[in-house]
Write a protein that holds these residues in place. Structure first.
Motif, PDB file in Angstrom:
ATOM      1  N   MET A 190       0.825  -1.200   0.000  1.00  0.00           N
ATOM      2  CA  MET A 190       0.000   0.000   0.000  1.00  0.00           C
ATOM      3  C   MET A 190       0.862   1.253   0.000  1.00  0.00           C
ATOM      4  N   THR A 191       1.945   1.224   0.770  1.00  0.00           N
ATOM      5  CA  THR A 191       2.840   2.383   0.843  1.00  0.00           C
ATOM      6  C   THR A 191       3.415   2.725  -0.525  1.00  0.00           C
ATOM      7  N   ASP A 192       3.844   1.695  -1.277  1.00  0.00           N
ATOM      8  CA  ASP A 192       4.402   1.928  -2.605  1.00  0.00           C
ATOM      9  C   ASP A 192       3.375   2.557  -3.541  1.00  0.00           C
ATOM     10  N   VAL A 193       2.133   2.081  -3.462  1.00  0.00           N
ATOM     11  CA  VAL A 193       1.065   2.617  -4.310  1.00  0.00           C
ATOM     12  C   VAL A 193       0.825   4.087  -4.000  1.00  0.00           C
ATOM     13  N   TYR A 194       0.805   4.433  -2.712  1.00  0.00           N
ATOM     14  CA  TYR A 194       0.589   5.828  -2.324  1.00  0.00           C
ATOM     15  C   TYR A 194       1.762   6.709  -2.745  1.00  0.00           C
ATOM     16  N   LEU A 195       2.973   6.198  -2.608  1.00  0.00           N
ATOM     17  CA  LEU A 195       4.148   6.967  -3.020  1.00  0.00           C
ATOM     18  C   LEU A 195       4.128   7.246  -4.514  1.00  0.00           C
TER      19      LEU A 195
ATOM     20  N   PHE B  93      -3.071  12.362  -0.786  1.00  0.00           N
ATOM     21  CA  PHE B  93      -2.184  11.201  -0.677  1.00  0.00           C
ATOM     22  C   PHE B  93      -1.224  11.319   0.504  1.00  0.00           C
ATOM     23  N   ILE B  94      -0.848  12.544   0.851  1.00  0.00           N
ATOM     24  CA  ILE B  94      -0.074  12.736   2.078  1.00  0.00           C
ATOM     25  C   ILE B  94      -0.911  12.313   3.283  1.00  0.00           C
ATOM     26  N   MET B  95      -2.192  12.642   3.250  1.00  0.00           N
ATOM     27  CA  MET B  95      -3.096  12.234   4.331  1.00  0.00           C
ATOM     28  C   MET B  95      -3.229  10.707   4.373  1.00  0.00           C
ATOM     29  N   LEU B  96      -3.372  10.070   3.200  1.00  0.00           N
ATOM     30  CA  LEU B  96      -3.472   8.615   3.157  1.00  0.00           C
ATOM     31  C   LEU B  96      -2.208   7.940   3.669  1.00  0.00           C
ATOM     32  N   MET B  97      -1.058   8.528   3.378  1.00  0.00           N
ATOM     33  CA  MET B  97       0.194   7.955   3.863  1.00  0.00           C
ATOM     34  C   MET B  97       0.291   8.060   5.385  1.00  0.00           C
ATOM     35  N   SER B  98      -0.310   9.092   5.948  1.00  0.00           N
ATOM     36  CA  SER B  98      -0.359   9.206   7.396  1.00  0.00           C
ATOM     37  C   SER B  98      -1.205   8.085   7.988  1.00  0.00           C
TER      38      SER B  98
ATOM     39  N   SER C 297      -6.785   4.888  -3.712  1.00  0.00           N
ATOM     40  CA  SER C 297      -6.189   5.855  -4.633  1.00  0.00           C
ATOM     41  C   SER C 297      -7.202   6.295  -5.688  1.00  0.00           C
ATOM     42  N   LEU C 298      -7.986   5.357  -6.196  1.00  0.00           N
ATOM     43  CA  LEU C 298      -9.029   5.710  -7.163  1.00  0.00           C
ATOM     44  C   LEU C 298     -10.050   6.656  -6.544  1.00  0.00           C
ATOM     45  N   VAL C 299     -10.401   6.407  -5.284  1.00  0.00           N
ATOM     46  CA  VAL C 299     -11.335   7.287  -4.589  1.00  0.00           C
ATOM     47  C   VAL C 299     -10.758   8.694  -4.476  1.00  0.00           C
ATOM     48  N   VAL C 300      -9.482   8.776  -4.133  1.00  0.00           N
ATOM     49  CA  VAL C 300      -8.816  10.079  -3.998  1.00  0.00           C
ATOM     50  C   VAL C 300      -8.831  10.833  -5.329  1.00  0.00           C
TER      51      VAL C 300
ATOM     52  N   VAL D 217     -12.290  12.198  -6.013  1.00  0.00           N
ATOM     53  CA  VAL D 217     -12.571  13.377  -5.188  1.00  0.00           C
ATOM     54  C   VAL D 217     -11.825  14.590  -5.728  1.00  0.00           C
ATOM     55  N   ALA D 218     -10.549  14.402  -6.089  1.00  0.00           N
ATOM     56  CA  ALA D 218      -9.746  15.508  -6.620  1.00  0.00           C
ATOM     57  C   ALA D 218     -10.312  16.016  -7.946  1.00  0.00           C
ATOM     58  N   PHE D 219     -10.732  15.084  -8.823  1.00  0.00           N
ATOM     59  CA  PHE D 219     -11.339  15.493 -10.091  1.00  0.00           C
ATOM     60  C   PHE D 219     -12.627  16.276  -9.848  1.00  0.00           C
ATOM     61  N   SER D 220     -13.451  15.789  -8.916  1.00  0.00           N
ATOM     62  CA  SER D 220     -14.730  16.439  -8.625  1.00  0.00           C
ATOM     63  C   SER D 220     -14.518  17.836  -8.038  1.00  0.00           C
ATOM     64  N   ALA D 221     -13.553  17.950  -7.114  1.00  0.00           N
ATOM     65  CA  ALA D 221     -13.287  19.245  -6.480  1.00  0.00           C
ATOM     66  C   ALA D 221     -12.735  20.259  -7.473  1.00  0.00           C
TER      67      ALA D 221
END
Length: 358
Positions: free
Chosen positions: A74-79, A128-133, A159-162, A165-169
């Motif tokens: 998961m960490t690698d995917v977020y990075l 993604f910084i928040m997800l890594m936390s 990641s897809l959800v993020v 959300v980013a596209f929508s915002a």
């Protein structure tokens, strides 16, 4: 969200008419020529610096992830997604750099697209910084649960959800951004038709809440629990882990909070709470400085999450082992290691207590 400091350069008298019932009470136009001159000499150089450093640093992150880490956790995917977010963010900077020097010459379609890319990179990077936390919280505090939760598949789903959300915002950038002539100068900025005050209020609160408040609350909770756990553990690396945790928190807070404060103050200016012309100029100067400060954060992400970790130094040295100059640089930065080939298992093994992923 403003994708360029030039958005605040021109103060239209008509904008103020939204906020004053009596035409005679409307303030006189405030000259911003000094702000524009400051931006033209100050911003292009910094935009270029952020672009080059952010581009090289995040490309290195992606290369190392694909070549050595193989995206098995998961960490690698977020990075990986964080690096992609930062690349999107810096991709727009050459356009804004030219805009500050001259004017917008790329037309309305590119005005919308570049602004949208900028904002998508902004939101997704912070998310993604928040997800890594959260990922670090699960790895250190909820160890048993993390054995099932911290998988590459779950990383891909979140990641897809993020990204959604980013596209929508960022949709308002595609809707409202336009290129048009203003005082014999072609510009690219939002045109809010209808209730200007409502849309501006929505835009500012969106940035403040999604871009700072929610991520900061989540990060403070996660890292406070991590520190509490590490303090009571016997892990020899806990001191280093605590330092890196504080680095993540402090850097995020330092680089993004001033920007959010300034855009909130600019909102107060636009609704008539702040009316002084000099205050307006000072806010424009502050906007430029704090925006650049926030941009530099995307350059520091590779440093925070990789360059401070021993594993990345090793992978970087292996990547550059046939390049004399980069090898010398790695030795200078402290990566004194012996070349060797690691087994596939060593690359793919997840350790819930591994602090290098920070």
């Amino acid at each position: 969200m403003s994708s360029s400091s030039t958005e605040s350069f021109e103060v239209e008298t008509s904008n103020f008419y939204y906020y004053y019932e009596n035409y005679n009470d409307a303030p006189k136009p405030c000259s911003k020529e000094s702000v524009k001159r400051f931006a033209a000499s100050f911003l292009p150089v910094l935009y270029t610096l952020v672009f080059l450093v952010g581009l090289m640093g995040n490309i290195l992150v992606i290369v190392v992830l694909f070549k050595y880490k193989r995206l098995k956790s998961m960490t690698d995917v977020y990075l990986l997604n964080l690096a992609i977010s930062d690349l999107l963010f810096v991709f727009s900077l050459p356009f804004w750099s030219y805009f500050t020097i001259d004017q917008w010459v790329f037309g309305t379609p590119w005005c919308k697209i570049i602004s949208w890319i900028y904002v998508v990179g902004f939101y997704s990077g912070i998310f993604f910084i928040m997800l890594m936390s959260i990922d670090r919280y699960l790895a250190i505090v909820r160890v048993v649960f993390s054995l099932k939760a911290r998988t590459a598949f779950h990383g891909l789903i979140t990641s897809l959800v993020v990204w959604l959300v980013a596209f929508s915002a960022s949709v308002p950038e595609l809707v409202f951004r336009e290129s048009f002539d203003e005082h014999n100068h072609t510009t690219c900025k939002p045109i809010y038709r209808g209730n200007f005050t409502t849309w501006k209020l929505f835009s500012t609160l969106e940035i403040n809440i999604l871009g700072l408040l929610i991520p900061l609350i989540v990060m403070m909770f996660c890292y406070s629990m991590i520190i509490k756990t590490l303090v009571h553990s016997r892990n020899e690396k806990k001191n280093k882990a605590v330092k890196m945790i504080f680095a993540v928190m402090i850097v995020f807070f330092f680089f993004w909070t001033p920007y959010n404060i300034v855009i909130f103050l600019q909102l107060l200016e636009m609704i008539g709470v702040l009316r002084d012309c000099q205050v307006s100029r000072n806010l424009d100067y502050a906007f430029q400085v704090t925006e650049i400060l926030g941009l530099f954060h995307c350059c520091l992400n590779p440093v925070i999450y990789f360059f401070m970790g021993e594993k990345f130094k090793k992978y970087l040295k292996m990547l550059f082992k046939n390049w004399h100059l980069p090898g010398d640089i790695c030795q200078w930065c402290g990566a004194h290691i012996t070349y060797h080939t690691e087994s596939t298992n060593s690359f793919h093994t997840q350790s819930t207590g591994d602090q290098d992923a920070l």
